[in-house]
Design a protein around this motif. Structure first.
Motif, mmCIF file in Angstrom:
data_model
loop_
_atom_site.group_PDB
_atom_site.id
_atom_site.type_symbol
_atom_site.label_atom_id
_atom_site.label_comp_id
_atom_site.label_asym_id
_atom_site.label_seq_id
_atom_site.Cartn_x
_atom_site.Cartn_y
_atom_site.Cartn_z
ATOM 1 N N ALA A 289 -0.104 -0.750 -6.896
ATOM 2 C CA ALA A 289 -0.422 -1.393 -5.529
ATOM 3 C C ALA A 289 -1.875 -1.816 -5.454
ATOM 4 C CB ALA A 289 -0.789 -0.131 -4.592
ATOM 5 N N THR A 290 -2.715 -1.492 -6.480
ATOM 6 C CA THR A 290 -3.900 -2.434 -6.566
ATOM 7 C C THR A 290 -3.790 -3.865 -7.097
ATOM 8 O OG1 THR A 290 -4.853 -0.293 -7.029
ATOM 9 C CG2 THR A 290 -6.252 -2.096 -7.586
ATOM 10 N N THR A 291 -2.928 -4.088 -7.771
ATOM 11 C CA THR A 291 -2.654 -5.249 -8.397
ATOM 12 C C THR A 291 -2.255 -6.026 -7.396
ATOM 13 O OG1 THR A 291 -2.306 -4.231 -10.465
ATOM 14 C CG2 THR A 291 -1.521 -6.418 -10.270
ATOM 15 N N ALA A 292 -0.988 -5.403 -6.486
ATOM 16 C CA ALA A 292 -0.546 -6.255 -5.346
ATOM 17 C C ALA A 292 -1.560 -6.672 -4.482
ATOM 18 C CB ALA A 292 0.409 -5.396 -4.771
ATOM 19 N N PRO B 280 -5.205 3.482 -1.550
ATOM 20 C CA PRO B 280 -5.043 4.850 -1.412
ATOM 21 C C PRO B 280 -4.949 5.175 0.196
ATOM 22 C CG PRO B 280 -6.432 4.752 -3.420
ATOM 23 C CD PRO B 280 -6.607 3.272 -2.591
ATOM 24 N N SER B 281 -3.988 5.507 0.464
ATOM 25 C CA SER B 281 -3.877 5.721 1.907
ATOM 26 C C SER B 281 -2.662 6.382 2.352
ATOM 27 C CB SER B 281 -3.826 4.426 2.816
ATOM 28 O OG SER B 281 -2.699 3.805 2.405
ATOM 29 N N TRP C 268 0.058 5.435 3.718
ATOM 30 C CA TRP C 268 1.376 4.857 3.481
ATOM 31 C C TRP C 268 1.562 4.683 1.813
ATOM 32 C CZ3 TRP C 268 5.069 4.354 6.882
ATOM 33 C CH2 TRP C 268 4.541 4.647 8.112
ATOM 34 N N LEU C 269 0.460 4.649 1.119
ATOM 35 C CA LEU C 269 0.532 4.603 -0.480
ATOM 36 C C LEU C 269 1.303 6.204 -0.877
ATOM 37 C CD1 LEU C 269 0.401 2.504 -2.360
ATOM 38 C CD2 LEU C 269 -1.866 3.496 -3.017
ATOM 39 N N VAL C 270 0.883 6.904 -0.113
ATOM 40 C CA VAL C 270 1.503 8.476 -0.453
ATOM 41 C C VAL C 270 2.936 8.362 -0.061
ATOM 42 C CG1 VAL C 270 1.563 10.763 0.101
ATOM 43 C CG2 VAL C 270 -0.511 9.715 -0.112
ATOM 44 N N VAL C 271 3.276 7.807 0.866
ATOM 45 C CA VAL C 271 4.887 7.548 1.409
ATOM 46 C C VAL C 271 5.398 6.920 0.233
ATOM 47 C CG1 VAL C 271 6.250 6.612 3.107
ATOM 48 C CG2 VAL C 271 4.359 8.116 3.808
ATOM 49 N N LEU C 272 4.871 5.777 -0.098
ATOM 50 C CA LEU C 272 5.612 4.871 -1.156
ATOM 51 C C LEU C 272 5.974 5.734 -2.189
ATOM 52 C CD1 LEU C 272 4.489 1.089 -0.291
ATOM 53 C CD2 LEU C 272 6.539 2.187 0.083
ATOM 54 N N SER D 12 -8.132 8.872 2.847
ATOM 55 C CA SER D 12 -8.808 9.688 3.619
ATOM 56 C C SER D 12 -8.169 10.683 4.525
ATOM 57 C CB SER D 12 -9.790 8.993 4.730
ATOM 58 O OG SER D 12 -8.884 8.047 5.343
ATOM 59 N N GLN D 13 -6.797 10.772 4.207
ATOM 60 C CA GLN D 13 -5.992 11.803 5.188
ATOM 61 C C GLN D 13 -5.483 12.669 4.084
ATOM 62 O OE1 GLN D 13 -3.885 8.412 6.971
ATOM 63 N NE2 GLN D 13 -4.184 10.045 8.899
#
Lengths: 284, 284
Positions: A135-138, A155-156, A158-162, A238-239
């Motif tokens: 994700a960071t590279t993207a 990190p958020s 939606w990233l957790v969801v993915l 943060s969540q």
């Protein structure tokens, strides 16, 4: 040896005792956690000072019960939202995967099937860090080439969801595939002969047949997402989700509020487990 | 049956997106990142430095070796405990209790791992429930230090991954015909030889798939070693976490992650080769 053979009394009884001890081992930590949620003490330990519901309902200021604990309630909500989105996504893509691998032929099918099984053997921590890196590279790519700052790649929520979606889908696909394999395809042929289109067949016949498996897999996906720790740990922003939030509290010392949350979790998951079991019995 | 290309693409495109974007690319990124490091001028470039660093620092490779060895020990103890329990449920107990015992067996594993580990913590710590009873009964004079030792950590890992051994062993035991055991017993076979010649060979596929899953889960576990292990039982996943979150050295962390992935896939591959079981069979 087995129940149809004559056994010595000592053999049978020692086996009974062993299994009873095993179940004590299995349930002791859960039972103790539940009981201590109701102890009138500021620490989750014995001695027993009498029962209280403070750790559930007390509004503070000395004792803050779980129903007044804003931070924990928020993390429960986050976990809930994550789990709902993840399980819906997983069910949709997992069912597609089951159809693709069970009913269609296409090039590189074996390679793709192997890739689909890969998340089973990749440790969750590795999945977490590779999602984070990917994700960071993207995100960097979009920033340098298109000058776009896309929040989803940090990190958020939606990233957790993915991250959770990336491996839970495999489980859903396997459960649905197993059910699809039992499907009698002459039913489809009959419907097609009678003039139904392919999508009508899927909607009215195949999906109806798959429904118990889809519901069961969805419930398992929900639970896996709700309780996931290893992958989420690296992707959380943060969540925090409930397991992450609980982990931080357990690491820094514990209050009976954690027991209260655990009690609710144990009761909730047991109910879900029993319902799921009931449906899978009915199916079989 | 005529398969339409349209339905193939509808099923396959989400699956391809999932596998390429969330499985292949992130892990490729992990691989590439692990070979990048800053040179003496502070520029990023290709380098083997991350891997050299791993072999030069004893704490890194010692943790790696310890994680692997302890995971093997965990797998072995899980097998030792799971085998008699599975045997009891399938072959010894009266059939009418079987369903009930199965439910009881599965129930704790639906509960979040964090809650289970937390339960063990409040049982075993110095002010914990077990010590409370030991002191009360006068068995010990001072609280025993049970938490934060290697043995407790291994017990925690066994507890956490028990289910993944018991369930596959139960399913292979169910396909073992009782009459084989009866015949062997009638012909004068001792218990030991029946176990060695009949039961264990028959259970091999179940034991293999159980062992693979248990090994992988222990290797990739973060919670149990972190919360139950002592200062000297650092787990390799904790090293990865430290590199990513504490030191912010993602390239080093990527190298560690890749090494762990290599180890787990290597052992799984060897397990599958030795027992001639296919990955797809383990999954189902």
């Amino acid at each position: 040896m087995i129940r149809t053979l004559p056994n010595s009394r000592a053999y049978t009884w020692s086996f009974h005792v062993f299994v009873i001890l095993y179940f004590v081992f299995l349930f002791a930590p859960l039972l103790v956690t539940c009981v201590l949620a109701f102890n009138d003490s500021n620490f989750p330990s014995l001695p027993w000072n009498g029962g209280t519901l403070d750790w559930f309902f007390s509004p503070g200021p000395q004792r803050v019960g779980i129903f007044h604990d804003a931070q924990n309630l928020r993390s429960i909500l986050v976990s809930f939202q994550t789990a709902v989105i993840v399980s819906v996504l997983c069910v949709v893509v997992g069912t597609c995967a089951a159809f693709a691998f069970e009913q269609e032929t296409f090039p590189f099918k074996n390679l793709l099937y192997f890739l689909m099984l890969a998340p089973l053997v990749i440790p969750g921590v590795i999945l977490g860090i590779s999602q984070l890196l990917g994700a960071t590279t993207a995100g960097m790519f979009f920033e340098t080439h298109f000058d776009l700052d896309i929040a989803i790649f940090r990190p958020s929520f939606w990233l957790v969801v993915l991250g959770q979606f990336s491996f839970i889908t495999t489980f859903v696909a396997l459960v649905v595939s197993a059910r699809l394999r039992k499907f009698d395809r002459s039913l489809e042929e009959a419907a097609l002969n009678l003039g139904a289109t392919r999508f009508q067949v899927i909607r009215f016949i195949t999906l109806r047949f798959l429904r118990p498996a889809i519901i069961g897999a969805g419930a398992v996906a929900f639970l896996m997402s709700f309780e996931n720790f290893n992958t989420t740990l690296f992707l959380v922003g943060s969540q925090p989700t409930l397991p992450i939030n609980l982990y931080l509290q357990v690491r820094d010392g514990s209050t009976p509020v954690i027991n209260a949350i655990s009690f609710l979790l144990i009761v909730g998951t047991s109910c879900l487990a029993l319902v799921n079991l009931y449906f899978s019995r009915k199916e079989a | 049956m005529k398969t339409s290309r349209l339905s193939l693409w509808i099923f396959l495109s989400p699956v391809l997106m999932w596998l390429v974007l969330l499985i292949v690319l992130p892990h490729l990124d992990l691989f590439i990142m692990s070979f990048r490091a800053k040179d003496e001028y502070g520029r990023m470039g290709f380098s083997l430095q991350n891997y050299v660093h791993f072999f030069e620092e004893p704490i890194y490779w010692l943790t790696f070796v310890r994680t692997a060895v302890y995971s093997v020990i965990t797998t072995f103890f899980t097998f030792l405990l799971a085998m008699p329990v599975a045997f009891y449920i399938v072959k010894v107990v009266r059939p009418k209790y079987k369903g009930f015992l199965m439910v009881l067996l599965l129930l704790p594993f639906w509960v979040s791992e964090l809650v289970r580990v937390y339960g063990w913590m409040i049982l075993l710590r110095e002010s914990g429930v077990v010590n409370f009873f030991l002191l009360k009964l006068g068995i010990v004079d001072a609280p025993l230090k049970m938490l934060y030792t290697d043995a407790t950590m291994i017990m925690g890992l066994v507890y956490t991954s028990m289910l993944f051994m018991v369930v596959p062993v139960i399913s292979v035991l169910e396909s073992l015909d009782d009459s084989l055991i009866e015949a062997a017993s009638d012909l004068g076979g001792s218990k030991i030889s029946i176990w060695r010649e009949i039961i264990l060979p028959h259970c091999k596929p179940g034991i293999t798939s159980g062992a693979i899953v248990v090994f992988m889960l222990s290797l990739g576990n973060y919670l149990t070693p972190n919360l139950m292990g002592g200062k000297n039982s650092l787990w390799f996943t904790e090293q990865i976490y430290n590199q990513f979150i504490a030191s912010f050295n993602w390239n080093q962390g990527a190298a560690f992650g890749f090494l762990l992935l290599l180890l787990s896939s290597g052992i799984i591959w060897a397990g599958l080769k030795l027992s001639r079981v296919k990955l797809g069979e383990v999954a189902s």
